[in-house]
Structure formats: structure tokens, C-alpha cells
Design an enzyme around this catalytic site. Structure first.
Site, PDB file in Angstrom:
ATOM      1  N   GLY A  62       8.378  -2.356   7.322  1.00  0.00           N
ATOM      2  CA  GLY A  62       8.200  -0.993   6.808  1.00  0.00           C
ATOM      3  C   GLY A  62       9.266  -0.087   7.391  1.00  0.00           C
ATOM      4  O   GLY A  62       9.063   1.100   7.604  1.00  0.00           O
ATOM      5  N   ILE A  89       9.567  -3.419   1.981  1.00  0.00           N
ATOM      6  CA  ILE A  89       9.355  -3.979   0.636  1.00  0.00           C
ATOM      7  C   ILE A  89      10.214  -3.224  -0.377  1.00  0.00           C
ATOM      8  O   ILE A  89      10.096  -3.436  -1.577  1.00  0.00           O
ATOM      9  CB  ILE A  89       7.874  -3.916   0.219  1.00  0.00           C
ATOM     10  CG1 ILE A  89       7.337  -2.476   0.257  1.00  0.00           C
ATOM     11  CG2 ILE A  89       7.019  -4.835   1.090  1.00  0.00           C
ATOM     12  CD1 ILE A  89       6.006  -2.342  -0.437  1.00  0.00           C
ATOM     13  N   TYR A 179      -6.226   7.847   5.189  1.00  0.00           N
ATOM     14  CA  TYR A 179      -5.120   7.710   6.147  1.00  0.00           C
ATOM     15  C   TYR A 179      -5.665   7.809   7.576  1.00  0.00           C
ATOM     16  O   TYR A 179      -5.443   6.928   8.411  1.00  0.00           O
ATOM     17  CB  TYR A 179      -4.100   8.815   5.875  1.00  0.00           C
ATOM     18  CG  TYR A 179      -2.957   8.926   6.837  1.00  0.00           C
ATOM     19  CD1 TYR A 179      -2.649  10.155   7.414  1.00  0.00           C
ATOM     20  CD2 TYR A 179      -2.153   7.840   7.155  1.00  0.00           C
ATOM     21  CE1 TYR A 179      -1.572  10.294   8.281  1.00  0.00           C
ATOM     22  CE2 TYR A 179      -1.075   7.972   8.012  1.00  0.00           C
ATOM     23  CZ  TYR A 179      -0.797   9.202   8.571  1.00  0.00           C
ATOM     24  OH  TYR A 179       0.275   9.338   9.438  1.00  0.00           O
TER      25      TYR A 179
HETATM   26  N1  LIG Z   1       6.510  10.450  10.020  1.00  0.00           N
HETATM   27  C1  LIG Z   1       5.518  11.112  10.604  1.00  0.00           C
HETATM   28  O1  LIG Z   1       5.460  12.356  10.640  1.00  0.00           O
HETATM   29  C2  LIG Z   1       4.395  10.358  11.258  1.00  0.00           C
HETATM   30  C3  LIG Z   1       3.463  11.057  12.034  1.00  0.00           C
HETATM   31  C4  LIG Z   1       2.394  10.356  12.585  1.00  0.00           C
HETATM   32  C5  LIG Z   1       2.309   8.977  12.431  1.00  0.00           C
HETATM   33  N2  LIG Z   1       3.241   8.339  11.710  1.00  0.00           N
HETATM   34  C6  LIG Z   1       3.081   6.897  11.532  1.00  0.00           C
HETATM   35  O2  LIG Z   1       4.293   6.202  11.788  1.00  0.00           O
HETATM   36  C7  LIG Z   1       4.402   5.080  10.894  1.00  0.00           C
HETATM   37  C8  LIG Z   1       5.736   5.143  10.156  1.00  0.00           C
HETATM   38  O3  LIG Z   1       5.736   6.363   9.464  1.00  0.00           O
HETATM   39  P1  LIG Z   1       6.954   6.737   8.483  1.00  0.00           P
HETATM   40  O4  LIG Z   1       6.974   8.209   8.429  1.00  0.00           O
HETATM   41  O5  LIG Z   1       8.192   6.005   8.871  1.00  0.00           O
HETATM   42  O6  LIG Z   1       6.383   6.138   7.094  1.00  0.00           O
HETATM   43  P2  LIG Z   1       7.107   6.182   5.666  1.00  0.00           P
HETATM   44  O7  LIG Z   1       6.061   6.440   4.674  1.00  0.00           O
HETATM   45  O8  LIG Z   1       8.296   7.103   5.753  1.00  0.00           O
HETATM   46  O9  LIG Z   1       7.641   4.652   5.512  1.00  0.00           O
HETATM   47  C9  LIG Z   1       6.743   3.539   5.388  1.00  0.00           C
HETATM   48  C10 LIG Z   1       7.542   2.326   4.874  1.00  0.00           C
HETATM   49  O10 LIG Z   1       6.674   1.189   4.698  1.00  0.00           O
HETATM   50  C11 LIG Z   1       7.067   0.486   3.511  1.00  0.00           C
HETATM   51  N3  LIG Z   1       5.935  -0.321   2.985  1.00  0.00           N
HETATM   52  C12 LIG Z   1       4.986   0.054   2.071  1.00  0.00           C
HETATM   53  N4  LIG Z   1       4.106  -0.973   1.862  1.00  0.00           N
HETATM   54  C13 LIG Z   1       4.508  -2.014   2.661  1.00  0.00           C
HETATM   55  C14 LIG Z   1       4.020  -3.331   2.903  1.00  0.00           C
HETATM   56  N5  LIG Z   1       2.926  -3.782   2.251  1.00  0.00           N
HETATM   57  N6  LIG Z   1       4.670  -4.126   3.805  1.00  0.00           N
HETATM   58  C15 LIG Z   1       5.781  -3.662   4.473  1.00  0.00           C
HETATM   59  N7  LIG Z   1       6.310  -2.420   4.264  1.00  0.00           N
HETATM   60  C16 LIG Z   1       5.673  -1.609   3.386  1.00  0.00           C
HETATM   61  C17 LIG Z   1       7.495   1.590   2.551  1.00  0.00           C
HETATM   62  O11 LIG Z   1       8.390   1.066   1.611  1.00  0.00           O
HETATM   63  C18 LIG Z   1       8.186   2.607   3.505  1.00  0.00           C
HETATM   64  O12 LIG Z   1       9.573   2.377   3.601  1.00  0.00           O
HETATM   65  C19 LIG Z   1       3.195   5.147   9.975  1.00  0.00           C
HETATM   66  O13 LIG Z   1       2.194   4.266  10.459  1.00  0.00           O
HETATM   67  C20 LIG Z   1       2.695   6.589  10.121  1.00  0.00           C
HETATM   68  O14 LIG Z   1       1.293   6.688   9.975  1.00  0.00           O
HETATM   69  C21 LIG Z   1       4.278   8.973  11.100  1.00  0.00           C
HETATM   70  C1  LIG Z   2       1.227  13.760  10.516  1.00  0.00           C
HETATM   71  C2  LIG Z   2       1.681  12.465   9.840  1.00  0.00           C
HETATM   72  O1  LIG Z   2       0.680  11.519   9.860  1.00  0.00           O
HETATM   73  C3  LIG Z   2       2.325  12.613   8.492  1.00  0.00           C
HETATM   74  N1  LIG Z   2       3.653  13.242   8.639  1.00  0.00           N
HETATM   75  C4  LIG Z   2       1.470  13.462   7.557  1.00  0.00           C
HETATM   76  O2  LIG Z   2       1.703  14.644   7.499  1.00  0.00           O
HETATM   77  O3  LIG Z   2       0.599  12.927   6.905  1.00  0.00           O
END
Ligand SMILES: NC(=O)c1ccc[n+]([C@@H]2O[C@H](COP(=O)([O-])OP(=O)(O)OC[C@H]3O[C@@H](n4cnc5c(N)ncnc54)[C@H](O)[C@@H]3O)[C@@H](O)[C@H]2O)c1
Ligand SMILES: C[C@@H](O)[C@H](N)C(=O)O
Length: 357
Positions: A62, A89, A179
Site C-alpha cells: 500500500g 495494487i 475506518y
Molecule cells: N495520511 C494520514 O493523514 C493518516 C492519518 C492517520 C493514519 N493514517 C494511516 O496510515 C496508513 C497509510 O495512510 P495513507 O495516507 O498513506 O493512505 P492512502 O489512502 O494515501 O494510501 C493507501 C494505499 O493502499 C493501496 N491499497 C488499497 N487496497 C490495497 C490492498 N488490498 N492491498 C495493498 N494495497 C492496497 C492504495 O492503492 C493506496 O495507494 C493508513 O493505515 C491510514 O489509516 C494516515
Molecule cells: C486522520 C486520518 O485518519 C485521515 N487523514 C483522515 O482524515 O481520515
């Protein structure tokens, strides 16, 4: 996210299901070339010198999300480009594809993932569209292979009945989004595997993460990413949350460093396995005011997205991260002025390059 050691460690699997849809980001890490020497599980990188072949391998699944590409860059600097494999993916943009090893991997496909961890290629099986299954796959593989597992959680793992200002590590967690529910499930399952099977599970609850080198993914906090792009490109920004909506936020460099630091922390310093980490909390109007100190002509309007507003109103306003600061020395480096300066420098520079070409 990955912490890589001379011992097998799986680092991270994070499944985020935004209000609609599935977004996992996971990183598994294993040392392909077993060195005859068994480094103690808590040896720190700094005290153990790895030869090139000793460098463990990191798999980020991912990884084309907001966090994965930056993390790969950071880890490739530490462990060597070819020791960090990015996967997703989705098809990677050419610059990402050429920045280091990339493979297609679906974390919901147990066989595919196991083949990769075992060092094989693995065919992509049909993805199972169940967010929770992916976590179970990763937990079982991590436990099976004695790996270290990092799972990112989120401010979204709390709900309207949690204390909001501040929100401590341990309190009622009844999120109202799939989520958030999937994240509470990840936290509880990870800690169960730790206590029952000895899995070295570690988890951080991230605030809204702000970065300049990727487009917002549609999350509730992503207004705080979009504002910078719009401010530089058009000078106008329409915010989808109310001006006084306070949420915890963090610049991506702090987020990635915190992840590496918690994964490198000696196990005996961890009084918990899931920690809040905090940097700053601000409202849209506070953020806009700080941006307007650099771009005075920026015009702000509000068109409230009531779904996202209801989610934001159920989340923490401020995070209490005293346990992380005490246990493993967490300390953020970016406050709001530094965040705004850094984001505008990056996006402004990018925009000038685009105009010049
Ligand atoms: N970005 C934020 O603000 C934030 C904040 C809190 C927590 N998080 C957590 O950090 C993690 C990463 O967040 P992000 O912002 O990089 O997410 P994102 O949504 O930007 O990216 C997720 C990636 O996973 C891929 N994906 C989808 N289905 C898949 C599968 N079945 N197998 C493998 N890959 C798959 C998607 O193509 C995408 O590129 C997540 O678990 C999210 O909950 C992010
Ligand atoms: C906070 C974090 O999980 C994500 N950027 C959201 O806003 O849903």
C-alpha cells in the site's frame, strides 16, 4: 511501517478505510540473508553495524499512499535502495517506479503476501475486499515468521464519547466510522497477538498527516493539505469544515521519524503497544491565518461537507501523548509556522518549476 533489524521483523500494516473505501498501507520487513549471528531483539541499529548483505529487506505494501513513498525514500537512505521494496495494487508513477524496487502486492491476498515474505514472486490473487481480513493476514504472517509489526492507527480510532480535549491513550473508544472501528480492531488484535503469542506489535495513532508531495486522499483532515495547493495555484481555497473545527495535525517528516523511532525503541522501554503521538492542533481559520501571513491575498470560503463535519466533530481536538514522550522520547519538530513555511516552500518551488517548463 518498517523497522528493520538483523532479526526478522515485520513492520507495518495499516488498513485505513476512509469514510468510503479501503486504503491499506503496510510494510513487512524481513532479513533475507540470515546472518549466522543472532542480534538480540533489542539491539539498536546504531550499536550493530550491518554489512551490505546484512541489511534487512523492507517491504512496503500500500506504499503509493501519502506516507509510503516518503517512507521508502527515508529507508532507502538508511538500508540501501535495493533493500526497500515498494508495493501497491496501483500502477506507480514513473518517477516512483524508477526510484527503487516496486512490485504489485495485495495485502488481502495471503498467498501472495506469504510468497513475497518468503522471497518468492507470487501471483496477485483476487483481492478480498474486506479491510479486516488484510490485518489478519499480516498478523498471522508476522506471528508465523517472528517478525516485528507496525500498524498505524489514527485520531479516527476515537469517537464522540471519548474525551476530546485532550484525548488520552487509554479511554473509551467508540468510533462511528468503519475506518475508526477497523483501527480499534487493529489496535486490539495487535495487542492480543502481542500478549498471547509474543508478537512484537507496535502502533501509533497518527493525527492528520500533512505532506506536500502527494495529493490529498479524501480524508477528513485533508483540507489541511488542499489549502496549500490551492493557495499557491489559485489564491482561493474553499474549506469543507467549519472554521472553528479543531483537529490534531502533524507534518509528515515528524510522522515518519516517530514511526522509525518507536520501531527502534528497546522493547523494555515500552509501557504500551499503542501510543498517541501529537505535534499541533489547529482550526481551519487558524491555518488560513498562518498561510495568509505568507500569502496575504489568499481568499477563504466555506462550503461545509456535513458528513466530514460530523466525523471531525466526533474526533479528538487535542492529543495527549505524554506516554510516548516519556517511554521512548517522542518529540515533534514542526509546529504550525514551520509547517506552513515548509509546505509553501515545497509547493511554491514545484509550481515555479512547472511554470518554467
Ligand atoms: N495520511 C494520514 O493523514 C493518516 C492519518 C492517520 C493514519 N493514517 C494511516 O496510515 C496508513 C497509510 O495512510 P495513507 O495516507 O498513506 O493512505 P492512502 O489512502 O494515501 O494510501 C493507501 C494505499 O493502499 C493501496 N491499497 C488499497 N487496497 C490495497 C490492498 N488490498 N492491498 C495493498 N494495497 C492496497 C492504495 O492503492 C493506496 O495507494 C493508513 O493505515 C491510514 O489509516 C494516515
Ligand atoms: C486522520 C486520518 O485518519 C485521515 N487523514 C483522515 O482524515 O481520515
Amino acid at each position: 511501517m518498517p523497522v528493520v533489524r538483523a532479526l526478522n521483523r515485520v513492520v507495518r500494516q495499516a488498513l485505513a478505510a476512509p469514510p468510503c473505501g479501503y486504503q491499506p498501507l503496510a510494510v513487512a520487513v524481513r532479513n533475507i540473508s540470515f546472518s549466522p549471528r543472532q542480534v538480540t531483539s533489542d539491539a539498536s541499529f546504531h550499536s550493530v553495524s550491518f554489512s551490505e548483505t546484512d541489511h534487512p529487506k523492507v517491504l512496503i505494501t500500500g506504499g503509493l499512499g501519502q506516507l509510503g513513498v516518503g517512507l521508502a525514500k527515508l529507508l532507502r537512505k538508511r538500508f540501501g535502495k535495493n533493500n526497500v521494496i515498494l508495493s501497491d495494487i496501483r500502477k506507480p508513477p514513473s518517477n516512483v517506479f524508477h526510484s527503487g524496487p516496486f512490485i504489485y502486492s495485495d495485502i488481502l491476498d495471503y498467498k501472495n503476501l506469504r510468497e513475497i515474505v518468503r522471497g518468492g514472486g507470487g501471483e496477485r490473487a483476487l483481492a478480498r475486499a474486506v479491510n479486516i481480513t488484510g490485518l489478519h493476514n499480516i498478523l498471522d504472517i508476522a506471528a508465523e515468521h517472528g517478525l516485528r509489526l507496525f500498524v498505524p492507527s489514527t485520531i479516527g480510532a476515537f469517537g464522540p464519547t471519548s474525551p476530546r480535549n485532550p484525548t488520552p491513550d487509554l479511554c473509551v473508544q467508540r468510533p462511528r466510522t468503519i475506518y475508526g472501528v477497523s483501527k480499534v480492531h487493529a489496535e486490539l488484535m495487535g495487542e492480543y497477538y502481542h500478549h498471547r503469542y509474543g508478537l512484537d506489535f507496535r502502533c501509533l495513532r497518527y493525527p492528520g498527516i500533512i505532506s506536500a508531495d502527494s495529493q490529498p486522499g479524501g480524508g477528513t483532515t485533508d483540507y489541511a493539505v488542499q489549502i496549500f495547493h490551492d493557495a499557491v495555484k489559485t489564491g482561493k481555497f474553499e474549506c469543507n469544515l467549519k472554521p472553528d473545527t479543531r483537529l490534531p495535525m502533524m507534518y509528515i517528516d515528524d510522522c515518519l521519524r516517530a514511526t522509525l523511532e518507536v520501531m527502534e525503541a528497546p522493547a523494555d522501554t515500552l509501557s504500551m503497544r499503542t501510543y498517541n503521538i501529537n505535534a499541533m492542533s489547529f482550526t481551519p481559520e487558524e491555518l488560513a491565518r498562518e498561510v495568509q501571513r505568507q500569502l496575504p491575498d489568499l481568499q477563504i470560503t466555506y462550503d461545509i461537507d456535513h458528513v466530514r463535519q460530523a466525523i471531525a466533530d466526533s474526533w479528538p481536538m487535542n492529543f495527549d501523548d505524554d506516554n510516548a514522550r516519556r517511554d521512548w522520547g517522542w518529540k515533534h519538530e514542526y509546529d504550525l509556522p514551520e509547517l506552513v513555511q515548509t509546505m509553501l516552500n515545497f509547493i511554491g518551488a514545484e509550481s515555479r518549476v512547472a511554470q518554467a517548463s
